[in-house]
Design a protein around this motif. Structure first.
Motif, short mmCIF file in Angstrom:
data_model
loop_
_atom_site.label_atom_id
_atom_site.label_comp_id
_atom_site.label_asym_id
_atom_site.label_seq_id
_atom_site.Cartn_x
_atom_site.Cartn_y
_atom_site.Cartn_z
N MET A 280 -2.51 -5.26 -5.64
CA MET A 280 -1.54 -5.12 -4.56
C MET A 280 -0.79 -6.43 -4.30
SD MET A 280 -0.09 -3.12 -2.38
CE MET A 280 -1.17 -1.69 -2.27
N VAL A 281 -1.53 -7.53 -4.11
CA VAL A 281 -0.87 -8.78 -3.73
C VAL A 281 -0.72 -9.74 -4.89
CG1 VAL A 281 -1.71 -8.56 -1.37
CG2 VAL A 281 -3.03 -9.89 -3.01
N GLY A 286 -7.29 -17.39 -14.14
CA GLY A 286 -6.36 -18.42 -14.58
C GLY A 286 -5.13 -18.45 -13.70
N SER A 287 -3.98 -18.14 -14.27
CA SER A 287 -2.73 -18.11 -13.51
C SER A 287 -2.53 -16.73 -12.90
CB SER A 287 -1.56 -18.45 -14.43
OG SER A 287 -0.34 -18.39 -13.73
N ALA A 288 -2.22 -16.68 -11.60
CA ALA A 288 -2.08 -15.42 -10.89
C ALA A 288 -0.80 -14.70 -11.29
CB ALA A 288 -2.09 -15.66 -9.38
N ARG A 289 -0.89 -13.41 -11.52
CA ARG A 289 0.26 -12.57 -11.85
C ARG A 289 0.78 -11.89 -10.59
NH1 ARG A 289 2.06 -14.43 -16.59
NH2 ARG A 289 0.44 -14.45 -18.18
N PRO A 290 2.07 -11.53 -10.56
CA PRO A 290 2.60 -10.86 -9.37
C PRO A 290 2.02 -9.47 -9.18
CG PRO A 290 4.24 -10.92 -11.14
CD PRO A 290 3.10 -11.78 -11.57
N GLY A 291 1.78 -9.11 -7.93
CA GLY A 291 1.25 -7.80 -7.61
C GLY A 291 2.35 -6.85 -7.17
N ALA A 292 1.95 -5.71 -6.61
CA ALA A 292 2.91 -4.68 -6.21
C ALA A 292 3.86 -5.18 -5.13
CB ALA A 292 2.16 -3.44 -5.74
N GLU A 308 -6.21 6.71 2.62
CA GLU A 308 -7.23 6.69 1.58
C GLU A 308 -7.36 5.32 0.92
OE1 GLU A 308 -9.12 9.16 1.04
OE2 GLU A 308 -8.10 10.83 2.04
N ILE A 309 -6.47 4.41 1.24
CA ILE A 309 -6.48 3.08 0.63
C ILE A 309 -7.54 2.22 1.31
CG2 ILE A 309 -5.08 1.01 0.22
CD1 ILE A 309 -2.63 2.74 0.09
N SER A 310 -8.14 1.34 0.53
CA SER A 310 -9.17 0.45 1.06
C SER A 310 -8.64 -0.38 2.23
CB SER A 310 -9.67 -0.47 -0.06
OG SER A 310 -10.40 -1.56 0.45
N THR A 311 -9.49 -0.59 3.21
CA THR A 311 -9.10 -1.39 4.37
C THR A 311 -8.73 -2.81 3.97
OG1 THR A 311 -10.58 -0.08 5.78
CG2 THR A 311 -9.85 -2.20 6.63
N LYS A 312 -9.45 -3.39 3.00
CA LYS A 312 -9.14 -4.75 2.56
C LYS A 312 -7.74 -4.83 1.95
CE LYS A 312 -13.86 -6.37 1.67
NZ LYS A 312 -14.81 -6.91 0.64
N VAL A 313 -7.37 -3.79 1.21
CA VAL A 313 -6.05 -3.77 0.60
C VAL A 313 -4.96 -3.69 1.67
CG1 VAL A 313 -4.50 -2.47 -0.93
CG2 VAL A 313 -6.91 -2.74 -1.52
N LEU A 314 -5.17 -2.83 2.66
CA LEU A 314 -4.18 -2.69 3.72
C LEU A 314 -4.04 -3.98 4.53
CD1 LEU A 314 -5.05 0.90 4.99
CD2 LEU A 314 -3.02 0.22 3.71
#
Length: 502
Positions: A280-281, A286-292, A308-314
């Motif tokens: 998501m984020v 290594g190097s972080a890739r872009p998320g949604a 239905e999405i995980s609370t941590k993701v929200l």
């Protein structure tokens, strides 16, 4: 002792930094040593580069070869340096002249037979090369369309290492980009295809005009997803700077089209409800890739079945919603990605989700827990809440609704009014304006702001919620062609927020 030099670019997030590559050929047993904080993929480039040079008909220097990548404290990630490493070694071995190498940046991965392969992040790398004052950049031939989007620097393409060597010696020419105008498209269907739901259609128009976040709740099959998918068709095309910014993110993500790499329409990203925090984020080893959230920059992020999405993701959405960017700390540094998107949430009212609310078989506690994943701080960042209801049978025989084209024209007029108002400060939509500016420099008349002050006085909303209601009121004003939001505009904005609390 012989010394060669070439240049490449290290991309972190969407920012690039010029990297100087030095090759030293000295006495000792034949070997290759790579220094300068290389990752695993870059360490393996020693064998790739050596095989590519040999298979291109060139002689690898006899002796101990040391390859240094500077700045030494900057982590180097990926295979983008292969082409520059090969050129630096050939320069150190006096196989190619150094004149053209001094002002040229080289990008690309080498195959064992000398072919130059595509790499991620070509667009931000070319931008960094131009900003560093380099006159020429050589990229894989298959990425010429992408690299050619950058003005102010000569862009050349090499299909093989052999072609690059001939060009450095003055014996051949490299490929040049051919600009192809991307097709103008408004995908996602037309708004006229949505039956009824006048209030939700109006909320979608307001969201499009002001860049506001939207929550749609209602039973399944009622049109929540259809409405969300038609939002990009209501938004104006991206400006040239926005197109390059969005295209650079998708270049790093590796999702660009080869034929039409320039993204001119607002992106629409709809991850599955089982998505993870990293997806998501952004993230990765290594190097972080872009998320949604970053791939939806300047566009729409649609979260269907958000309950239905995980609370941590929200909860991870709270920072990018507020700041418009995401900063991801990983082993190889901090990657910064823009994340100025419109969030559209869609949810059923309960787990069983019947067509009629009276047919619900869920326990009261189950209903409360279902939408309870949408925490107060997250909901406080949502500008418009809409509860959708089923349509009567006669709605299917009703007259055809307005098309996306008609609504898009009104949205364009409202957005133009917002740009004229905020361009002095660098903002383009009402949703981007900080709350203190709305309260101090553009304070509403006493009678207009009274409903907001009353809601604050009775604890029905937070200060952040009040700011967001005022932003929506400004959008209402722009849609009707007014100069200052009236009390009716403010009451409508408050009504959009209070419906979601019911």
């Amino acid at each position: 002792m012989a010394l060669g030099r070439a240049y490449s670019v290290a991309v972190t997030g969407v920012d690039g930094q010029l990297v100087e590559i030095e090759a030293d050929v000295g006495q000792g047993l034949p070997s290759v040593h790579l220094v300068g904080l290389p990752d695993t993929a870059l360490q393996e480039s020693r064998d790739r580069v050596r095989a590519a040079v040999a298979n291109s008909g060139e002689k690898w220097p006899d002796g101990r070869v040391i390859l240094a990548l500077s700045p030494a404290t900057l982590p180097k990630v990926g295979s983008v340096y292969d082409l520059a490493l090969a050129a630096a070694v050939l320069d150190a071995g006096d196989s190619v002249p150094a004149e053209r190498l001094s002002g040229t940046v080289l990008l690309g991965e080498l195959a064992l037979d000398g072919r130059v392969r595509r790499v991620r992040g070509i667009l931000p790398a070319v931008l960094a090369a131009r900003n560093a004052g380099r006159s020429t950049v050589v990229v894989p031939a298959c990425t010429l369309m992408e690299a050619g989007l950058v003005d102010g620097i000569a862009v050349l393409g090499a299909a093989t290492l052999r072609e690059l060597i001939d060009w450095l010696r003055g014996d051949g020419e490299l490929h040049r980009p051919e600009f192809v105008l991307p097709p103008a498209e408004h995908g996602g269907g037309d708004l006229s295809e949505v039956v009824g739901q006048n209030e939700a259609r109006w909320a979608l128009e307001v969201a499009a005009a002001g860049g506001h976040h939207l929550l749609l709740t209602g039973p399944p099959g009622i049109g929540k997803t259809m409405l969300a998918q038609r939002l990009p068709g209501l938004l104006p095309p991206l400006t040239e700077p926005e197109s390059l910014e969005v295209t650079a993110i998708h270049s790093v993500a590796g999702t660009l089209s080869g034929e039409h790499p320039l993204i001119t329409a607002p992106p629409f990203v709809a991850p599955h409800h089982s998505t993870s925090v990293s997806a998501m984020v952004g993230g990765g080893t290594g190097s972080a890739r872009p998320g949604a959230v970053s791939r939806a920059h300047r566009g729409v992020l649609f979260l269907d079945e958000c309950a239905e999405i995980s609370t941590k993701v929200l909860e991870a959405l709270r920072t990018p919603l507020e700041e418009g960017e995401i900063r991801i700390a990983r082993r190889d540094g901090i990657a910064r990605y823009p994340a100025r998107f419109q969030l559209i949430l869609a949810a059923n009212p309960c787990p069983c989700a019947p067509a009629r609310d009276v047919d619900c078989i869920c326990a009261p506690l189950a209903r409360r827990r279902y939408l309870g994943k949408l925490s107060g701080p997250l909901m406080d960042r949502i500008d418009i809440w809409v509860q959708m209801y089923g349509q009567a049978a006669g709605a299917f025989a009703a007259q055809e609704a307005e098309s996306s084209e008609l609504v898009r024209e009104r949205v364009a007029v409202a957005r133009a009014a917002a740009v004229r108002r905020w361009q002095e400060y660098g903002w383009s939509t009402n949703a981007e304006v900080p709350g203190h500016v709305l309260r101090q420099r553009f304070r509403l008349p006493r009678e207009s702001i009274a409903p907001v002050e009353n809601a604050l006085r009775h604890g029905r909303m937070s200060a952040r919620g009040a700011d967001r209601a005022i932003r929506v009121a400004w959008t209402m004003c722009d849609l009707r062609g007014g100069e200052v939001p009236s009390v009716q505009d403010v009451l409508q904005a408050l009504n959009f927020r209070q419906r979601g609390a019911a």
